[in-house]
Design a protein around this motif. Sequence first.
Motif, PDB file in Angstrom:
ATOM      1  N   ASP A 232     -87.224  42.837 -13.329  1.00 21.91           N
ATOM      2  CA  ASP A 232     -86.789  41.481 -13.640  1.00 21.91           C
ATOM      3  C   ASP A 232     -85.577  41.105 -12.780  1.00 21.91           C
ATOM      4  N   ALA A 233     -85.243  39.842 -12.774  1.00 22.15           N
ATOM      5  CA  ALA A 233     -84.130  39.370 -11.936  1.00 22.15           C
ATOM      6  C   ALA A 233     -82.820  40.059 -12.276  1.00 22.15           C
ATOM      7  N   ARG A 265     -88.791  37.383  -7.804  1.00 22.90           N
ATOM      8  CA  ARG A 265     -88.432  36.898  -6.461  1.00 22.90           C
ATOM      9  C   ARG A 265     -86.935  37.024  -6.189  1.00 22.90           C
ATOM     10  N   ASP A 266     -86.089  36.718  -7.191  1.00 27.28           N
ATOM     11  CA  ASP A 266     -84.637  36.818  -6.981  1.00 27.28           C
ATOM     12  C   ASP A 266     -84.221  38.255  -6.709  1.00 27.28           C
ATOM     13  N   LEU A 272     -85.401  44.314  -2.285  1.00 25.68           N
ATOM     14  CA  LEU A 272     -86.721  44.854  -1.975  1.00 25.68           C
ATOM     15  C   LEU A 272     -86.711  45.728  -0.727  1.00 25.68           C
ATOM     16  N   LEU A 273     -86.033  45.300   0.315  1.00 28.85           N
ATOM     17  CA  LEU A 273     -86.053  46.066   1.556  1.00 28.85           C
ATOM     18  C   LEU A 273     -85.502  47.473   1.343  1.00 28.85           C
ATOM     19  N   SER A 274     -84.360  47.600   0.670  1.00 31.79           N
ATOM     20  CA  SER A 274     -83.785  48.936   0.452  1.00 31.79           C
ATOM     21  C   SER A 274     -84.682  49.776  -0.445  1.00 31.79           C
TER      22      SER A 274
END
Length: 415
Positions: A232-233, A265-266, A272-274
């Motif tokens: 979740d955000a 999305r937040d 997400l990349l890490s």
Amino acid sequence: MSEVVNKAKLAKETTGVLASLTTGQKNEALLVMADALRREAPAIIAANREDLERGRLSGTPESMLDRLALDVGRINSIAEGLQQIAVLPDPIGDTLETIERPNGLGIQKLRVPLGVIGIIYEARPNVTVDAAGLCLKTGNAVLLRGGSSALSSNRKIVEVLHNALAETSMPKNALQLIEDPNRSSVDEMLKLNGLLDVIIPRGGSSLIQNVVLNATVPVIETGAGICHTYLDASAFPEMAQNISLNAKAQRPSVCNSMETLLIHRDYANEYLLSLAEAFRDINVELRGCQETLSFVPWALPATLEDYATEYNDYILNIKIVSDLDEAMQHIAQYGTKHSECIVTEDPDNASRFLQEVDAAAVYHNASTRFTDGFEFGFGAEIGISTQKLHARGPMGLPALTSTKYKIYGTGQIRG
């Protein structure tokens, strides 16, 4: 007479003796079985080596070979499971309800064994011991039909357990193994009404669906595990990463491992990349939605078929969602009602997820890898039921019982 029918009859003939055994006698048998497994570990490992070699020659993936492999540590853990079952309360004979009727009838509702349980499973020889221990503790005879890939291991394990049972009050014929590797032996088990009281399948979706669709014997369905984790955000990044890595990679070949990671999305914009890099560092192949690919250029495109696949491997789907509702909609569409997790610091979102997601086990801020009889304190499990009748979730001792009414009168007749 076929092997299946012969061994089912041998098992059924023991049910009267099993019903008369005391808890102490059953526990003694379990402890003797545990000692025998440890003592005979070298012989069991040698038999297991035969299965592993056949698997490698046939091209079995390493993740599936891991499900099959036994070593001293795993055998000790399996034996420990029997010891834990021995110290658990025996549900047989428990009085669930007492009723006194106005006409003087006394009615007791008691727990009793199911009878003869058929277990059909695949490449996990630990199931042979877990099933034997749980069934025998609850006074049930058991007819096992493991996968051909584990035949050498299962044959040796049952030989060891039979020799152990010969030293106890427990009849060794209460434990039977079907050694016929042909599918016809499974098909025959599915129709053994009158000899088997219930069948429990454990394995992939094709095995389970074959049993569910074709059995005339009652079935307790243990479903495939397409499990999800939703970040979740508000999820704490360190916690979210630790839970995600554990749910996927701690042991990817089991049914409670994560197959799809849903990310708000937040959260994806920040972390997400890490997170993807952490998965790459442990050699997990990533497949993602189009939005995921914009963050993770080395990920492969995920298809609708991917979301419906139980990989049991170092492969993970990632999908970015706009909110909790979209995450729950995805789980409702692709989940198998096994284990689902939300990682969040929002108490309202956590409450909604736990209440609304239809699964046997729903988690808040903990890995789905805990859906396991051992982790739930059951000692071991016969399977993880994803249906709603009779039992649901990890099935320990009470799930292997039925009920009987005993009625005490003083000459009452019905007018």
